[in-house]
Design an enzyme around this catalytic site. Structure first.
Site, PDB file in Angstrom:
ATOM      1  N   GLU A  50      31.895  45.732  44.219  1.00 26.97           N
ATOM      2  CA  GLU A  50      31.718  47.184  44.150  1.00 26.97           C
ATOM      3  C   GLU A  50      30.250  47.483  43.841  1.00 26.97           C
ATOM      4  O   GLU A  50      29.616  46.789  43.059  1.00 26.97           O
ATOM      5  CB  GLU A  50      32.607  47.757  43.031  1.00 26.97           C
ATOM      6  N   LYS A 119      37.128  55.062  47.693  1.00 25.36           N
ATOM      7  CA  LYS A 119      37.930  54.837  46.470  1.00 25.36           C
ATOM      8  C   LYS A 119      38.871  56.020  46.238  1.00 25.36           C
ATOM      9  O   LYS A 119      38.416  57.175  46.142  1.00 25.36           O
ATOM     10  CB  LYS A 119      36.981  54.645  45.291  1.00 25.36           C
ATOM     11  N   CYS A 160      38.272  48.595  42.879  1.00 31.71           N
ATOM     12  CA  CYS A 160      38.288  48.508  41.421  1.00 31.71           C
ATOM     13  C   CYS A 160      39.462  49.255  40.767  1.00 31.71           C
ATOM     14  O   CYS A 160      40.568  48.745  40.738  1.00 31.71           O
ATOM     15  CB  CYS A 160      36.949  48.962  40.867  1.00 31.71           C
TER      16      CYS A 160
END
Ligand SMILES: NC(=O)CCC(=O)C(=O)O
Length: 313
Positions: A50, A119, A160
């Site tokens: 990331e 995300k 994440c």
């Protein structure tokens, strides 16, 4: 099994735990060198961390943000093509239409952009005395599922904090993914407590492979990453991992082994579809939901929405 399907049932995966500095050009050139190293080792799919081109922090996202295509994704496309690998390009701060996203671009071995995952779940947490981080101060969330095909297997992508949401992994599994990749950057509070546990949980629940790529730890950074990039198998076992330094983590993804685990403990075919189901919901504003099914015999549903824009497959 034919010779071909035997060959295709196993492939090499590499996870690059990159040292990320405040100098973007250095981050790009280091990433490019390590992608080459991974390919030379025989890896067919390479995963970066990331925010691989920028320090991770809400104060940095706008300064380092790029359009796609842009400088960082051009490097990724070239690197994928030069090395003939599938490349999950970690994530970069992406600027689009005045908004910023935390975006993972994925390239094929010919350098084509296959998809980008924005995300979905922004990292907004507040653990008093330990860590407060609010991605939503600067970033907007994505609203699409992200799955891509390879000759080996279908791959689902999250970034994440997305790994904390079991529903997303379950939906990807339901879509046929056998490998889930999560570029990530856990921290020194939640890393030791949850990083490996979450990966093993997602892998075991869905009987598939899970790979995570973190930046290397930099004690001088404003956000100190936990590191420990890892690959977990469908039995829920860690098969490859590292510590906090820059490193490339290698693992064989063995799809015959995955099939064996699913045959030995056949939860994927033992689900009580008469009682609960993974089904699309009709709400166009939603992405997924855990909701009651209308069948009076049913109990709940974990459901992708039917909105065709909601999946970047
Ligand atoms: N970059 C992130 O999303 C961090 C997620 C994290 O550390 C967590 O605990 O979750």
């Amino acid at each position: 099994m034919s010779a071909l399907s035997k060959t295709m049932s196993k492939f090499g995966l590499a996870v690059v735990q990159l040292h990320v500095s405040s100098v973007k050009a250095d981050n790009l050139s280091r990433a490019k060198r390590l992608i080459g190293e991974a390919a030379a080792h025989g890896s067919k799919l390479v995963v970066l961390p990331e925010c691989f081109n920028s320090p991770y922090g809400t104060g940095f996202f706008r300064e380092y943000a790029e359009n796609i295509p842009g400088e960082s994704t051009r490097m990724l496309s070239d690197a994928a093509k030069e090395n003939g690998v599938y490349l999950v390009g970690g994530s970069i701060p992406e600027e689009d239409g005045g908004k910023l996203y935390n975006t993972c671009p994925v390239f094929g071995p010919d350098g084509t952009l296959l998809m980008k995952h924005r995300k979905i779940h922004l990292f907004d947490i507040d653990v008093p005395g330990k860590i407060r981080f609010q991605e939503s101060e600067t970033l907007s969330p994505g609203s699409a599922f992200s799955v891509f095909e390879t000759p080996f297997c279908k791959v689902g992508v999250g970034i994440c904090y997305d790994i904390r949401f079991a529903e997303l992994a379950q939906l990807y599994s339901k879509m046929g993914c056998q490998l889930l990749v999560y570029p990530g950057a856990f921290n020194m509070t939640t890393g030791p407590a949850h990083w490996e546990l979450l990966q093993r949980a997602r892998a075991l629940d869905n009987q598939l492979y899970v790979a995570t790529a973190s930046p290397a730890r930099d004690q001088t950074a404003s956000y100190v990453a936990w590191g420990h990039s890892t690959v977990v198998n469908p039995w829920g076992a860690v098969i490859s991992s590292t510590g906090s330094e820059e490193a490339v983590v290698y693992a064989d993804i063995d799809l015959q082994y995955l099939a064996d685990v699913r045959q030995q403990i056949p939860v994927t075919v033992q689900r009580r579809d008469d009682l609960y189901a993974v089904t699309p919901v009709t709400d166009p504003g939603g992405l997924y939901a855990v909701s009651p099914v209308t069948d009076p015999g049913g109990l709940y549903a974990v459901s992708p929405v039917t909105d065709p824009e909601a999946c970047t497959r």
